[in-house]
Write a protein that holds these residues in place. Sequence first.
Motif, PDB file in Angstrom:
ATOM      1  N   UNK A   1       3.404 137.759 -35.826  1.00  0.00           N
ATOM      2  CA  UNK A   1       4.755 137.457 -36.390  1.00  0.00           C
ATOM      3  C   UNK A   1       5.895 137.945 -35.479  1.00  0.00           C
ATOM      4  N   UNK A   2       6.826 137.167 -35.104  1.00  0.00           N
ATOM      5  CA  UNK A   2       7.867 137.741 -34.381  1.00  0.00           C
ATOM      6  C   UNK A   2       9.160 138.096 -34.836  1.00  0.00           C
ATOM      7  N   UNK A   3      10.002 138.838 -34.262  1.00  0.00           N
ATOM      8  CA  UNK A   3      11.240 139.288 -34.711  1.00  0.00           C
ATOM      9  C   UNK A   3      12.256 139.003 -33.843  1.00  0.00           C
ATOM     10  N   UNK A   4      13.685 138.715 -34.205  1.00  0.00           N
ATOM     11  CA  UNK A   4      14.589 138.696 -33.206  1.00  0.00           C
ATOM     12  C   UNK A   4      15.401 139.996 -33.045  1.00  0.00           C
ATOM     13  N   UNK A   5      15.499 140.587 -31.690  1.00  0.00           N
ATOM     14  CA  UNK A   5      16.019 141.537 -31.309  1.00  0.00           C
ATOM     15  C   UNK A   5      17.384 141.315 -30.664  1.00  0.00           C
ATOM     16  N   UNK A   6      17.918 142.518 -30.455  1.00  0.00           N
ATOM     17  CA  UNK A   6      19.571 142.583 -29.957  1.00  0.00           C
ATOM     18  C   UNK A   6      19.302 143.536 -28.969  1.00  0.00           C
TER      19      UNK A   6
END
Length: 150
Positions: A1-6
């Motif tokens: 699974x992938x997650x968007x980061x800042x």
Amino acid sequence: MEHEAEVVGVGAGSAPGGDVPAVILSVRGEYVPIFVSGDQARSIATVLENEPFDRPLTHDLLVEILTEFGGAIDRVRIDDLSDGTFYAKVDAERYESGEPERFVFDARPSDALALAVRIECPIIVSEEVIDEAGRPPDSIRFGDGRRDGP
């Protein structure tokens, strides 16, 4: 699974040889510190702080060249962590006769992040990287002593 980061900041982490610059990503409610060189830290920090340069830095030049040749960066991925070393990919594309041609380039995370902050493209971090390197937000202290993002 992938997650968007800042990217929430550039700071320094303690190491046996002294402080080491780090880019701090906020992702999935955690912070992921990625240690970088001093030059890379400055390159990223100048963009985050909206500090203009008279002449383009290497990452600015790369974006300009890529754009001039009809390419674009779609996203960057921090997709692996092995023996304390992060690995990244840059997903790019260009259009040839109206058809997209996609490319994936291996990159140092510092270069990938320097590009991402310049063009404001998504930064994706894999679940495995977050599980291994993620830290609770209150465990990261920023330069002014605060334990939350700038």
